[in-house]
Design a protein around this motif. Structure first.
Motif, PDB file in Angstrom:
ATOM      1  N   PHE A  57       0.827  -1.200   0.000  1.00  0.00           N
ATOM      2  CA  PHE A  57       0.000   0.000   0.000  1.00  0.00           C
ATOM      3  C   PHE A  57       0.866   1.256   0.000  1.00  0.00           C
ATOM      4  N   CYS A  58       1.929   1.252   0.814  1.00  0.00           N
ATOM      5  CA  CYS A  58       2.821   2.410   0.874  1.00  0.00           C
ATOM      6  C   CYS A  58       3.492   2.649  -0.480  1.00  0.00           C
ATOM      7  N   LYS A  59       3.952   1.585  -1.114  1.00  0.00           N
ATOM      8  CA  LYS A  59       4.574   1.727  -2.437  1.00  0.00           C
ATOM      9  C   LYS A  59       3.578   2.264  -3.446  1.00  0.00           C
ATOM     10  N   GLN A  60       2.358   1.782  -3.374  1.00  0.00           N
ATOM     11  CA  GLN A  60       1.322   2.254  -4.296  1.00  0.00           C
ATOM     12  C   GLN A  60       1.042   3.737  -4.078  1.00  0.00           C
ATOM     13  N   MET A  61       0.987   4.165  -2.850  1.00  0.00           N
ATOM     14  CA  MET A  61       0.728   5.572  -2.544  1.00  0.00           C
ATOM     15  C   MET A  61       1.892   6.445  -2.999  1.00  0.00           C
ATOM     16  N   GLN A  62       3.125   5.954  -2.853  1.00  0.00           N
ATOM     17  CA  GLN A  62       4.293   6.718  -3.295  1.00  0.00           C
ATOM     18  C   GLN A  62       4.304   6.873  -4.811  1.00  0.00           C
TER      19      GLN A  62
END
Length: 66
Positions: A57-62
Motif C-alpha cells: 500500500f505504501c509503495k502504491q501511494m508513493q
C-alpha cells in the motif's frame, strides 16, 4: 438390601478414579498447549501478511504521488 448394594457398587465403578482424572487433566492441558501454539503460529502468519499488505500500500501511494 442386596439390590441396593449392587447399585452402590455400580456407582463406584462409574466414577472416574484418580488416575483417570489425572489422565483427563493431562489431556486437557496438552490440548490447551497445542491450541495456544496454533494460535501463536496463526497470529505470526497474519502479522506478516498484514505487514506485506501495508508495504504494498505504501509503495502504491508513493507511486501515485510522483
Amino acid at each position: 438390601m442386596e439390590p441396593t448394594c449392587r447399585k452402590d457398587k455400580a456407582k463406584l465403578n462409574s466414577t472416574p478414579t484418580r488416575g483417570d482424572r489425572a489422565k483427563q487433566k493431562s489431556a486437557q492441558q496438552e490440548l490447551k498447549q497445542r491450541q495456544r501454539a496454533e494460535i501463536y503460529a496463526l497470529n505470526k502468519v497474519m502479522t506478516e501478511l498484514e505487514q506485506q499488505q501495508f508495504e504494498a500500500f505504501c509503495k502504491q501511494m508513493q507511486s501515485q504521488g510522483e
